[in-house]
Design a protein around this motif. Sequence first.
Motif, PDB file in Angstrom:
ATOM      1  N   GLU A 173      10.221 -54.129 -60.866  1.00 22.67           N
ATOM      2  CA  GLU A 173       8.972 -53.652 -61.464  1.00 22.67           C
ATOM      3  C   GLU A 173       8.982 -52.129 -61.625  1.00 22.67           C
TER       4      GLU A 173
ATOM      5  N   THR B 169      11.148 -51.338 -64.521  1.00 20.33           N
ATOM      6  CA  THR B 169      10.455 -51.689 -65.766  1.00 20.33           C
ATOM      7  C   THR B 169       9.477 -50.585 -66.159  1.00 20.33           C
ATOM      8  N   LYS B 170       8.709 -50.096 -65.197  1.00 16.20           N
ATOM      9  CA  LYS B 170       7.750 -49.024 -65.488  1.00 16.20           C
ATOM     10  C   LYS B 170       8.465 -47.755 -65.931  1.00 16.20           C
TER      11      LYS B 170
ATOM     12  N   GLU C  44       9.646 -48.354 -69.418  1.00 17.23           N
ATOM     13  CA  GLU C  44       8.471 -48.399 -70.295  1.00 17.23           C
ATOM     14  C   GLU C  44       7.963 -46.982 -70.583  1.00 17.23           C
TER      15      GLU C  44
ATOM     16  N   LEU D  55      11.795 -50.274 -73.547  1.00 18.02           N
ATOM     17  CA  LEU D  55      11.800 -51.725 -73.359  1.00 18.02           C
ATOM     18  C   LEU D  55      12.170 -52.424 -74.662  1.00 18.02           C
TER      19      LEU D  55
ATOM     20  N   TYR E  95      19.665 -53.164 -67.906  1.00 19.22           N
ATOM     21  CA  TYR E  95      18.314 -53.713 -67.849  1.00 19.22           C
ATOM     22  C   TYR E  95      18.035 -54.526 -69.108  1.00 19.22           C
ATOM     23  N   ARG E  96      18.320 -53.928 -70.264  1.00 18.87           N
ATOM     24  CA  ARG E  96      18.072 -54.625 -71.530  1.00 18.87           C
ATOM     25  C   ARG E  96      18.931 -55.889 -71.639  1.00 18.87           C
TER      26      ARG E  96
ATOM     27  N   TYR F  10      17.325 -58.529 -69.657  1.00 17.47           N
ATOM     28  CA  TYR F  10      16.190 -59.020 -70.441  1.00 17.47           C
ATOM     29  C   TYR F  10      16.673 -59.991 -71.519  1.00 17.47           C
TER      30      TYR F  10
END
Length: 145
Positions: free
Chosen positions: A65, A68-69, A72, A77, A118-119, A122
């Motif tokens: 999380e 992610t922040k 973002e 993202l 990360y991507r 995802y």
Amino acid sequence: MKAKVMAVVLTAVVLVYLVLLAERAFQLIGTGQVAGILLGIGVLILPFVGLWIAWVNLRFGMRMERLTKRLEAEDGLPDISELPRRPSGRVDREAADEFFEQIRAEAARDPENWRGWYRLAYAYDVAGDRRRARETMRRALELAD
């Protein structure tokens, strides 16, 4: 937000279960019989294993999380809003595969960048491969630290 609430609820349920399990273990140990004591010790180990598993998963979720922040805030993202969807709401399989290949190529260009990993995690998730998504997210977390 739904996922966070569900994680908290499920964790609370698991903790209640583990407390009840520990109580049963102490009852077995309290019998004074060798079989009861051994079984009680075996049952007592389970709550500790359960707590460790719950902690590892909660920690992973909290770290993910934060990442992610962070991504973002950088406006990094991945955007899947334009991908075609099935009636269930999931991304169409072919579109998910194309999206995955595009993201995989981006990650391969800079393998030491946590953002690409990360991507890629995802993209694995969008493609429905949760196991690889978690493995790849772990790599992103390692690189980001």
